[in-house]
Design a protein around this motif. Structure first.
Motif, PDB file in Angstrom:
ATOM      1  N   VAL A  50       0.830  -1.199   0.000  1.00 26.77           N
ATOM      2  CA  VAL A  50       0.000   0.000   0.000  1.00 26.77           C
ATOM      3  C   VAL A  50       0.866   1.251   0.000  1.00 26.77           C
ATOM      4  O   VAL A  50       1.828   1.348   0.763  1.00 26.77           O
ATOM      5  N   LYS A  51       0.507   2.178  -0.860  1.00 27.00           N
ATOM      6  CA  LYS A  51       1.111   3.507  -0.848  1.00 27.00           C
ATOM      7  C   LYS A  51      -0.029   4.508  -0.955  1.00 27.00           C
ATOM      8  O   LYS A  51      -0.953   4.315  -1.737  1.00 27.00           O
ATOM      9  N   SER A  52       0.063   5.547  -0.176  1.00 24.45           N
ATOM     10  CA  SER A  52      -0.951   6.582  -0.189  1.00 24.45           C
ATOM     11  C   SER A  52      -0.396   7.827  -0.862  1.00 24.45           C
ATOM     12  O   SER A  52       0.742   8.214  -0.623  1.00 24.45           O
ATOM     13  N   ALA A  53      -1.215   8.427  -1.700  1.00 21.37           N
ATOM     14  CA  ALA A  53      -0.847   9.685  -2.342  1.00 21.37           C
ATOM     15  C   ALA A  53      -2.118  10.485  -2.575  1.00 21.37           C
ATOM     16  O   ALA A  53      -3.202   9.921  -2.720  1.00 21.37           O
ATOM     17  N   GLY A  54      -1.966  11.768  -2.601  1.00 22.47           N
ATOM     18  CA  GLY A  54      -3.136  12.617  -2.771  1.00 22.47           C
ATOM     19  C   GLY A  54      -3.074  13.458  -4.027  1.00 22.47           C
ATOM     20  O   GLY A  54      -1.994  13.815  -4.494  1.00 22.47           O
ATOM     21  N   VAL A  55      -4.231  13.759  -4.550  1.00 20.50           N
ATOM     22  CA  VAL A  55      -4.294  14.626  -5.724  1.00 20.50           C
ATOM     23  C   VAL A  55      -4.199  16.094  -5.312  1.00 20.50           C
ATOM     24  O   VAL A  55      -3.874  16.950  -6.131  1.00 20.50           O
ATOM     25  N   PHE A  56      -4.463  16.390  -4.040  1.00 24.56           N
ATOM     26  CA  PHE A  56      -4.344  17.756  -3.519  1.00 24.56           C
ATOM     27  C   PHE A  56      -3.306  17.844  -2.406  1.00 24.56           C
ATOM     28  O   PHE A  56      -3.248  18.828  -1.696  1.00 24.56           O
ATOM     29  N   ALA A  57      -2.503  16.805  -2.221  1.00 24.58           N
ATOM     30  CA  ALA A  57      -1.563  16.730  -1.107  1.00 24.58           C
ATOM     31  C   ALA A  57      -0.351  17.621  -1.327  1.00 24.58           C
ATOM     32  O   ALA A  57      -0.006  17.956  -2.452  1.00 24.58           O
ATOM     33  N   ALA A  58       0.277  17.961  -0.224  1.00 24.66           N
ATOM     34  CA  ALA A  58       1.586  18.611  -0.252  1.00 24.66           C
ATOM     35  C   ALA A  58       2.581  17.587   0.268  1.00 24.66           C
ATOM     36  O   ALA A  58       2.311  16.891   1.245  1.00 24.66           O
ATOM     37  N   ASN A  59       3.705  17.459  -0.395  1.00 26.82           N
ATOM     38  CA  ASN A  59       4.695  16.479   0.034  1.00 26.82           C
ATOM     39  C   ASN A  59       5.184  16.761   1.445  1.00 26.82           C
ATOM     40  O   ASN A  59       5.493  17.901   1.786  1.00 26.82           O
ATOM     41  N   GLY A  60       5.227  15.696   2.263  1.00 21.04           N
ATOM     42  CA  GLY A  60       5.832  15.779   3.585  1.00 21.04           C
ATOM     43  C   GLY A  60       4.952  16.207   4.735  1.00 21.04           C
ATOM     44  O   GLY A  60       5.429  16.325   5.854  1.00 21.04           O
ATOM     45  N   SER A  61       3.682  16.413   4.509  1.00 21.25           N
ATOM     46  CA  SER A  61       2.800  16.800   5.613  1.00 21.25           C
ATOM     47  C   SER A  61       2.424  15.574   6.438  1.00 21.25           C
ATOM     48  O   SER A  61       2.282  14.479   5.910  1.00 21.25           O
ATOM     49  N   SER A  62       2.267  15.780   7.725  1.00 21.09           N
ATOM     50  CA  SER A  62       1.842  14.682   8.589  1.00 21.09           C
ATOM     51  C   SER A  62       0.316  14.603   8.598  1.00 21.09           C
ATOM     52  O   SER A  62      -0.369  15.511   8.132  1.00 21.09           O
ATOM     53  N   ALA A  63      -0.181  13.509   9.123  1.00 19.90           N
ATOM     54  CA  ALA A  63      -1.641  13.340   9.241  1.00 19.90           C
ATOM     55  C   ALA A  63      -2.191  14.357  10.236  1.00 19.90           C
ATOM     56  O   ALA A  63      -1.477  14.810  11.138  1.00 19.90           O
ATOM     57  N   SER A  64      -3.445  14.675  10.080  1.00 15.96           N
ATOM     58  CA  SER A  64      -4.071  15.611  11.012  1.00 15.96           C
ATOM     59  C   SER A  64      -4.127  15.006  12.408  1.00 15.96           C
ATOM     60  O   SER A  64      -4.100  13.781  12.580  1.00 15.96           O
ATOM     61  N   THR A  65      -4.211  15.856  13.388  1.00 21.80           N
ATOM     62  CA  THR A  65      -4.328  15.404  14.775  1.00 21.80           C
ATOM     63  C   THR A  65      -5.550  14.519  14.944  1.00 21.80           C
ATOM     64  O   THR A  65      -5.493  13.489  15.619  1.00 21.80           O
ATOM     65  N   GLN A  66      -6.664  14.891  14.299  1.00 20.02           N
ATOM     66  CA  GLN A  66      -7.895  14.114  14.419  1.00 20.02           C
ATOM     67  C   GLN A  66      -7.744  12.725  13.805  1.00 20.02           C
ATOM     68  O   GLN A  66      -8.221  11.738  14.354  1.00 20.02           O
ATOM     69  N   ALA A  67      -7.084  12.627  12.650  1.00 14.89           N
ATOM     70  CA  ALA A  67      -6.873  11.331  12.009  1.00 14.89           C
ATOM     71  C   ALA A  67      -5.994  10.451  12.886  1.00 14.89           C
ATOM     72  O   ALA A  67      -6.285   9.271  13.097  1.00 14.89           O
ATOM     73  N   THR A  68      -4.924  11.019  13.403  1.00 13.10           N
ATOM     74  CA  THR A  68      -4.013  10.278  14.272  1.00 13.10           C
ATOM     75  C   THR A  68      -4.737   9.789  15.517  1.00 13.10           C
ATOM     76  O   THR A  68      -4.587   8.625  15.918  1.00 13.10           O
ATOM     77  N   GLU A  69      -5.533  10.638  16.132  1.00 17.31           N
ATOM     78  CA  GLU A  69      -6.274  10.268  17.341  1.00 17.31           C
ATOM     79  C   GLU A  69      -7.302   9.175  17.061  1.00 17.31           C
ATOM     80  O   GLU A  69      -7.416   8.203  17.817  1.00 17.31           O
ATOM     81  N   ALA A  70      -8.042   9.310  15.971  1.00 24.21           N
ATOM     82  CA  ALA A  70      -9.043   8.296  15.623  1.00 24.21           C
ATOM     83  C   ALA A  70      -8.375   6.941  15.397  1.00 24.21           C
ATOM     84  O   ALA A  70      -8.886   5.903  15.832  1.00 24.21           O
ATOM     85  N   LEU A  71      -7.231   6.932  14.721  1.00 26.75           N
ATOM     86  CA  LEU A  71      -6.503   5.683  14.492  1.00 26.75           C
ATOM     87  C   LEU A  71      -5.981   5.108  15.805  1.00 26.75           C
ATOM     88  O   LEU A  71      -6.083   3.893  16.042  1.00 26.75           O
ATOM     89  N   LEU A  72      -5.435   5.952  16.665  1.00 29.81           N
ATOM     90  CA  LEU A  72      -4.918   5.475  17.952  1.00 29.81           C
ATOM     91  C   LEU A  72      -6.025   4.851  18.800  1.00 29.81           C
ATOM     92  O   LEU A  72      -5.789   3.875  19.514  1.00 29.81           O
ATOM     93  N   GLU A  73      -7.231   5.389  18.712  1.00 29.83           N
ATOM     94  CA  GLU A  73      -8.368   4.816  19.437  1.00 29.83           C
ATOM     95  C   GLU A  73      -8.661   3.391  18.973  1.00 29.83           C
ATOM     96  O   GLU A  73      -9.233   2.600  19.709  1.00 29.83           O
ATOM     97  N   LYS A  74      -8.264   3.073  17.744  1.00 31.54           N
ATOM     98  CA  LYS A  74      -8.426   1.713  17.187  1.00 31.54           C
ATOM     99  C   LYS A  74      -7.168   0.870  17.399  1.00 31.54           C
ATOM    100  O   LYS A  74      -7.064  -0.234  16.886  1.00 31.54           O
ATOM    101  N   GLY A  75      -6.191   1.437  18.097  1.00 32.28           N
ATOM    102  CA  GLY A  75      -4.955   0.715  18.349  1.00 32.28           C
ATOM    103  C   GLY A  75      -3.985   0.729  17.186  1.00 32.28           C
ATOM    104  O   GLY A  75      -3.102  -0.112  17.097  1.00 32.28           O
ATOM    105  N   ILE A  76      -4.157   1.689  16.286  1.00 31.43           N
ATOM    106  CA  ILE A  76      -3.301   1.771  15.099  1.00 31.43           C
ATOM    107  C   ILE A  76      -2.408   3.000  15.211  1.00 31.43           C
ATOM    108  O   ILE A  76      -2.886   4.135  15.237  1.00 31.43           O
ATOM    109  N   SER A  77      -1.118   2.745  15.287  1.00 30.73           N
ATOM    110  CA  SER A  77      -0.138   3.820  15.272  1.00 30.73           C
ATOM    111  C   SER A  77       0.416   3.904  13.858  1.00 30.73           C
ATOM    112  O   SER A  77       0.812   2.890  13.279  1.00 30.73           O
ATOM    113  N   HIS A  78       0.442   5.097  13.299  1.00 26.69           N
ATOM    114  CA  HIS A  78       0.834   5.242  11.897  1.00 26.69           C
ATOM    115  C   HIS A  78       1.605   6.538  11.714  1.00 26.69           C
ATOM    116  O   HIS A  78       1.119   7.604  12.077  1.00 26.69           O
TER     117      HIS A  78
END
Length: 128
Positions: free
Chosen positions: A16-44
């Protein structure tokens, strides 16, 4: 979040590789995305990248969150039409976008994460 979920499922023979059509290279995930994933036990550890022809050519399948993203992929590389689908189109056969939680609250990210999780479970069943 889709990339993190797919990687966490550890599907055999799936890279799996993730890329965006509107992304900027090198940005980290949003705080909300990171928190939602951590609630599921997923560190990314996420670092965004812009979709380019190298990634398009690398992929055997390109799954987008929405129809406009799919159209942007195909506009960039018309040959990619055969391997580019929205996630819902590929998994469920329906033309419907996944709501983009960008800029939303944690609860909106949780909702999108649940939707993605259900779709990715079905994707796993389809490709195994």
């Amino acid at each position: 979040m889709a990339e993190a979920l797919l990687k966490a499922k550890k599907l055999p023979n799936v890279e799996v590789k993730s890329a965006g059509v509107f992304a900027a290279n090198g940005s980290s995930a949003s705080t909300q995305a990171t928190e939602a994933l951590l609630e599921k036990g997923i560190s990314h550890q996420h670092s965004s990248q812009v979709l380019d022809l190298e990634l398009i050519n690398w992929a055997t399948h390109i799954l987008t969150m929405g129809e406009s993203h799919k159209q942007m992929v195909v506009a960039q590389s018309p040959r990619a039409i055969e391997k580019t689908f929205t996630l819902k189109e590929y998994v469920q056969g329906i033309k419907e976008d996944i709501a983009d939680p960008f800029g939303g609250s944690l609860s909106i990210y949780r909702y999108t994460l649940e939707e993605l999780n259900e779709l990715i479970d079905k994707l796993g069943e389809k490709i195994i």
